[in-house]
Design an enzyme around this catalytic site. Sequence first.
Site, mmCIF file in Angstrom:
data_model
loop_
_atom_site.group_PDB
_atom_site.id
_atom_site.type_symbol
_atom_site.label_atom_id
_atom_site.label_comp_id
_atom_site.label_asym_id
_atom_site.label_seq_id
_atom_site.Cartn_x
_atom_site.Cartn_y
_atom_site.Cartn_z
ATOM 1 N N ASP A 222 0.856 -1.182 0.000
ATOM 2 C CA ASP A 222 0.000 0.000 0.000
ATOM 3 C C ASP A 222 0.895 1.236 0.000
ATOM 4 O O ASP A 222 1.062 1.915 1.001
ATOM 5 C CB ASP A 222 -0.904 -0.020 1.240
ATOM 6 C CG ASP A 222 -1.829 1.181 1.320
ATOM 7 O OD1 ASP A 222 -2.148 1.757 0.273
ATOM 8 O OD2 ASP A 222 -2.210 1.551 2.451
ATOM 9 N N ASP B 271 -10.908 6.266 -0.713
ATOM 10 C CA ASP B 271 -9.614 6.514 -0.078
ATOM 11 C C ASP B 271 -8.633 6.895 -1.187
ATOM 12 O O ASP B 271 -8.110 6.025 -1.885
ATOM 13 C CB ASP B 271 -9.187 5.236 0.640
ATOM 14 C CG ASP B 271 -7.768 5.276 1.163
ATOM 15 O OD1 ASP B 271 -7.210 6.385 1.275
ATOM 16 O OD2 ASP B 271 -7.231 4.189 1.472
#
Length: 290
Positions: free
Chosen positions: A54, A81
């Site tokens: 990530d 997000d």
Amino acid sequence: MSRNARFRQQLQHATLMHAMSAHNPLSARLAADAGFDAIWGSGFELSASYAVPDANILSAGLHLDMMRAIAAVVDIPVIADIDTGFGNAINVAYAVPQYEAAGVSAVVMEDKTFPKDTSLRADGRQELVRTEEFQGKIEAACAARRDPDFCVIARTEALIAGLGQAEALARATAYEAAGADAILIHSKQTTPDEVLAFIAAWQGRVPLVLVPTAYPQLREADIQALGKVGLVIYGNHAIRAAVGAMRDVFARIRQDGGIHAVDAALPTVRDIIALQGDAGMRELERKFLR
């Protein structure tokens, strides 16, 4: 009432709103069926589903396409997000209208440098941009939206970066002044103490958003009683549930040398076909196939 208007109204309501993470349309549909108020279009989960870190490895277009696909199969609001906004304020100005057009009702943007490092990683690279720079990103996002009910949520990583309460509060106050509709305050401490201290000290008018991944002992009733929090996000539980279930089932099949022992415990193929929207397709066939 539009999804955007519903989301804004719920965010500002006295009753706590709850969102569940999703990394694909199927997980979003399951979350909606379970009764969650909104979907968290998690960058962490999407990255994990592609088996990459990530850390802005995946393209912005891939994330946008997944948010569009999720919004198409659920009626509840989708919160995207967008990490750091995929660059500077100019990137943000171009990204926000695309997410809005994709059916998203809100974006969450964090004040770390691009490319980012995931917040809960041990010894992660948690570098924040200047407060003024992030204010510019928030202002760009607010100016770019076409629907005034579309929400821009500013996430400060000051506690994650170890910069302390004063810095976190100063940044949150500055982000509210720049136009943020809510402030997400994040922490990786295993108790909620520093988040609770932030909430107690918060004098802003916009609601707060919590992601209690690191401190799961803080329940919704506890958060509701605080009075300043509008939304709680369960940020990675869909992918963790999926990984745990698949790991167990795969190991059992290898152990047993077949599926005879696990099959009865799994959702049936009929269950999956129903989740795929088969009944809706059959109705289209009845109406239009001649």
